[in-house]
Design an enzyme around this catalytic site. Structure first.
Site, short mmCIF file in Angstrom:
data_model
loop_
_atom_site.label_atom_id
_atom_site.label_comp_id
_atom_site.label_asym_id
_atom_site.label_seq_id
_atom_site.Cartn_x
_atom_site.Cartn_y
_atom_site.Cartn_z
N HIS A 362 -1.90 -11.53 9.15
CA HIS A 362 -0.67 -10.85 8.76
C HIS A 362 0.56 -11.70 9.01
CE1 HIS A 362 -3.33 -7.40 8.28
NE2 HIS A 362 -2.45 -7.07 7.38
N ARG A 469 4.64 -2.13 3.07
CA ARG A 469 3.85 -2.10 4.30
C ARG A 469 4.73 -1.55 5.42
NH1 ARG A 469 1.75 -7.39 2.23
NH2 ARG A 469 -0.52 -7.27 2.22
N ARG A 505 3.16 2.78 1.94
CA ARG A 505 1.84 2.91 2.57
C ARG A 505 2.06 3.35 4.01
NH1 ARG A 505 -1.93 -2.16 3.47
NH2 ARG A 505 -0.38 -2.76 5.02
N GLU A 604 -10.04 -0.18 0.01
CA GLU A 604 -10.14 -1.45 0.74
C GLU A 604 -11.53 -1.66 1.33
OE1 GLU A 604 -6.30 -2.62 2.69
OE2 GLU A 604 -6.24 -0.48 3.11
N ASN A 627 -7.33 -7.83 -0.13
CA ASN A 627 -7.54 -8.68 1.05
C ASN A 627 -8.67 -8.12 1.90
OD1 ASN A 627 -5.22 -9.94 0.15
ND2 ASN A 627 -3.89 -8.84 1.57
N ASP A 628 -8.57 -6.81 2.16
CA ASP A 628 -9.62 -6.20 2.97
C ASP A 628 -10.89 -6.00 2.16
OD1 ASP A 628 -8.85 -5.79 5.70
OD2 ASP A 628 -7.24 -4.51 4.95
N CYS A 675 -3.14 -4.67 -5.18
CA CYS A 675 -1.99 -5.13 -4.40
C CYS A 675 -2.35 -6.14 -3.30
CB CYS A 675 -1.22 -3.96 -3.79
SG CYS A 675 -2.13 -3.06 -2.55
#
Ligand code: PEP
Ligand code: MG
Length: 746
Positions: A362, A469, A505, A604, A627-628, A675
């Site tokens: 991150h 985020r 989110r 995710e 990403n996840d 995203c």
């Protein structure tokens, strides 16, 4: 350590100090030092080899070998016994040197007469600086006490070398930290920037490695350790100020470690200053760290390294403050950094270079959101860089130039100018739609997380914020934000978006996003652990507060909310029930409700892609957190450099998963977006659009390049290329797609 040796070693250090105080040029100092050591140790030979460059050791001074060999005899790293000591960082103590494996005879030195050999690495904080050697004719092994005394001397030599005490007339050594260095790392975020080094934790320089009053020095050491213990306890008792409690527990363990203390006390009793004693033990830990493979041991050695730094700062009066002033155009240089710490620096930074770090972390996402170049895995940047050094960060190639030559600087400036021209090209299409030649429109949105990101909305040409985020706001603080603060902040975000959609989110913490003010959670595998919506549902207080804050911030305006990391429909339903309750509560309290709202789920985990069709109809929209999703699909940790690049996003299996999600959303008539970071990579973005994604959310700086590419191609042709590649049995469609793109004009 027997008393006799302590006094011997102390006497030797006393003589060295007197010799160093006499001043003179670097070479004269080195010559005096080898003489003193040979006399004190009663050996015929004492020599000092120092690194001339990172691969070559040079005989810089000797007592006993041929004086003509000084600055003539050179060895490569690993060559001969001296080279071996430098490479392994281990003492070599032999009664019969010529019989040792790797022995290399150097006729110009006249060393054939000497049988015993003791080589001690001169190293500082894991960095090898040279080798101290004593030799004698009599075949004997040096005693443990003698070796210890030599190690203490080697420590002093390392400090003196670092301070540049041996540089100057007659010495063939150049001053450290003055020459140009190029370091090859890994690309974390593209972009090129010229700036000045700003060390996250500046190196502590020990100016007095030898003490003349061991008693007083012991007192200083003990006092400093007491202060350290108190500060660690204080941090553990509540105010953790950005530290993780887990780390602090380990700190406490070390701060109270008797054996660590005893070793440092023995070093001081041998004549080292308290600072040099801490560094000596730290150097040993670093050299073990470089060899340790067991992750647990590595972590502990890392902790010892950190706590030694703290102790050094206390001893040198630097406290825990980083001290140095931030230079102009600061480039942050650190071993590693968490997203919270990075955010604390704010957008002043022009680039980041990490010795470790990882592309999927991150902290890297923050750097990407700020569009500042990031290079990770820049090996030995910390030993090379000094605060204020000129540094060029080439984020395209993952290369860092420290103290560059003028020719490198000017080539680099040309590169920056070229990038500026590309930016102009992107700016010229800012107000044009992201439309392929086929006429298909793709909505390009931006990812954000800070108020400071919002000004990018207009210049990037984003149609909205596809991912906000919210955890970044929690990470930048050292206490839980209040509802009123959050509400004011979300309201500002909506104001800045000027009616464009913002997908908020809810809090996604856990994994590498750790809040310093929430009880730490000791999990063996945090990415698979208690994170995101799992925390939100188990401890709903924060989730409720956030939902209320969002409704109040909207104050009647349309609102979009999405829940992170939904693994099964039940979680989405429970989260949605919280939303319904929040709405009802706000209605009763008389607050205006959003004019309309959408409540979505982030997909995710692969499990959600296989959820019953009914789920896809329940969610107002779905956003793929690539990403996840990718890390779980391939079972490859997004933060682990060893595996994270191993699997291609354009692998046909992953594309197959995405197609399945697309088909389910299509059947249910549910809007779908992507995203994750991959949405901002032009070729990936193109493939997603060709498969059927109509909304992609990315960091603002990617919108220009992605749009530029979209406008050049026909998506039906892209789809045909992908289908043909799959039919041909390709594992990844990347190569065929790249080859096809190369044939396109524009
Ligand atoms: C993702 O996982 O793709 C995502 C967008 O969320 P984050 O990167 O914040 O985990
Ligand atoms: Mg995610």
């Amino acid at each position: 350590m027997p008393d006799r040796t302590e006094t011997e070693s102390r006497k030797l250090l006393g003589r060295l100090r007197a010799a160093l105080a006499e001043g003179g040029a670097g070479q004269a100092r080195l010559d005096r030092i080898v003489g003193i050591i040979a006399t004190s140790m009663q050996t015929e030979v004492c020599s000092i080899y120092l690194f001339r460059d990172k691969d070559t050791l040079e005989l810089c001074a000797t007592e006993g070998l041929q004086p003509e060999a000084v600055h003539q005899t050179r060895l490569r790293l690993g060559e001969g016994l001296v080279g071996r000591v430098a490479r392994t960082g281990q003492v070599m103590n032999s009664a019969n040197a010529p019989s040792e494996r790797g022995f290399r005879y150097m006729p110009e030195t006249g060393e054939e007469r000497y049988s015993s050999f003791c080589g001690i690495p001169i190293q500082r904080l894991g960095e090898s600086m040279g080798v101290l050697v004593v030799q004698s004719k009599a075949a004997r092994v040096f005693t443990a006490d003698e070796v210890y005394a030599l190690e203490v001397v080697a420590m002093v030599l390392a400090e003196m070398t670092e301070l540049g005490a041996f540089v100057g007339d007659g010495a063939a050594l150049s001053a450290r930290h003055t020459s140009a260095v190029m370091i090859r790392g890994t690309v974390g975020q593209e972009g090129a920037v010229e700036g000045n080094v700003y060390l996250h934790e500046p190196r502590v320089v020990v100016t007095n490695p030898i003490s003349d009053d061991p008693e007083a020095e012991l007192e200083r050491l003990r006092k400093a350790v007491d202060t350290l213990r108190i500060s660690v306890d204080e941090m553990l008792n509540g105010n953790m100020a950005g530290e993780q409690a887990q780390v602090l527990e380990a700190y406490r363990m070390f701060a109270n470690s008797r054996s660590w203390m005893r070793r440092m006390e023995a070093d001081v009793e041998s004549g080292l200053s308290a600072e040099a004693a801490v560094e000596k033990e730290q150097s040993l830990a670093r050299s073990r760290l470089s060899k340790a493979t067991d992750p647990y041991l590595r972590d502990r050695l890392h902790d010892l390294d950190d706590i030694s730094n703290r102790l050094l700062r206390i001893l040198t009066g630097q406290g825990t403050d980083t001290g140095a002033e931030m230079p102009d155009n600061p480039i942050l240089v650190a071993r590693n950094i968490g997203p919270g710490e990075l955010l604390e620096y704010g957008k002043k930074l022009k680039g980041v270079v990490l010795e470790e770090g990882s592309v999927g972390s991150h902290a890297a996402i923050v750097a990407r959101a700020w569009a500042i170049p990031l290079v990770v895995h820049a090996k030995s940047i910390l030993t090379e860089a000094l605060n204020g050094d000129t540094i060029l960060v080439d984020g395209e190639q993952g290369i860092v130039h420290l103290r560059p030559e003028d020719s490198v600087k000017s080539a680099f400036r040309d590169k920056i100018a070229m990038q500026a021209r590309a930016m102009e090209r992107y700016a010229s299409i800012r107000d044009l739609p992201a439309e392929g030649k086929c006429g298909t429109h793709i909505s390009l949105q931006m990812n954000a997380g800070l108020i400071a990101d919002l000004p990018s909305l207009e210049p990037s040409g984003a149609e909205g914020v596809g991912l906000f985020r919210t955890e970044l706001q929690f990470l930048v603080r050292n206490k839980m934000p209040r509802r009123s603060e959050l509400s004011a902040l979300y309201s500002r975000v909506m104001d800045s978006a000027k009616g464009r959609r913002v997908a908020f989110r809810t809090l996604d913490i856990g994994s590498d996003k750790v809040l310093s003010y929430m009880a730490p959670n000791d999990e063996p595998n945090p990415a698979l652990g208690w994170r995101a919506i799992r925390v939100g549902l188990d401890k709903p207080g924060v989730l409720r507060m956030q939902l209320q804050a969002l409704i109040r911030a909207a104050a009647g305006r349309p609102l979009t909310v999405m829940f992170p990391f939904i693994a099964e429909p039940r979680e989405f339903r429970a989260a949605r029930a919280e939303w319904d309750k929040a709405l009802e509560r706000e209605r009763i309290l008389g607050h205006p409700l959003p004019e309309r709202y959408e409540v979505g789920a982030m997909l995710e985990t692969p499990s959600l892609a296989f959820a019953p069709e009914s789920f896809f109809a329940e969610a107002d929209f779905i956003s793929v957190g690539g990403n996840d999703l990718k890390q779980f699909f391939f079972a490859a940790d997004r933060e682990n450099e060893r595996v994270r690049r191993r699997y291609d996003t354009l692998d046909v299996s992953f594309l197959g998963l995405l197609e399945q999600i697309l088909a389910k959303c299509d059947a249910a008539g549910t809007p779908l977006s992507f995203c994750g970071e991959d949405a901002g990579r032009p070729v990936e973005a193109l493939a997603f659009a060709a498969l059927g994604f109509r909304t992609l959310s990315m960091r603002p700086a990617s919108i220009g390049p992605v749009k530029h590419l979209f406008r050049r191609v026909d998506l039906t042709e892209v789809r045909a290329v992908i289908d043909a590649a799959r039919a041909d049995g390709h594992q990844s469609v990347r190569r065929p797609l790249m080859d096809w793109l190369a044939t396109q004009k524009g």
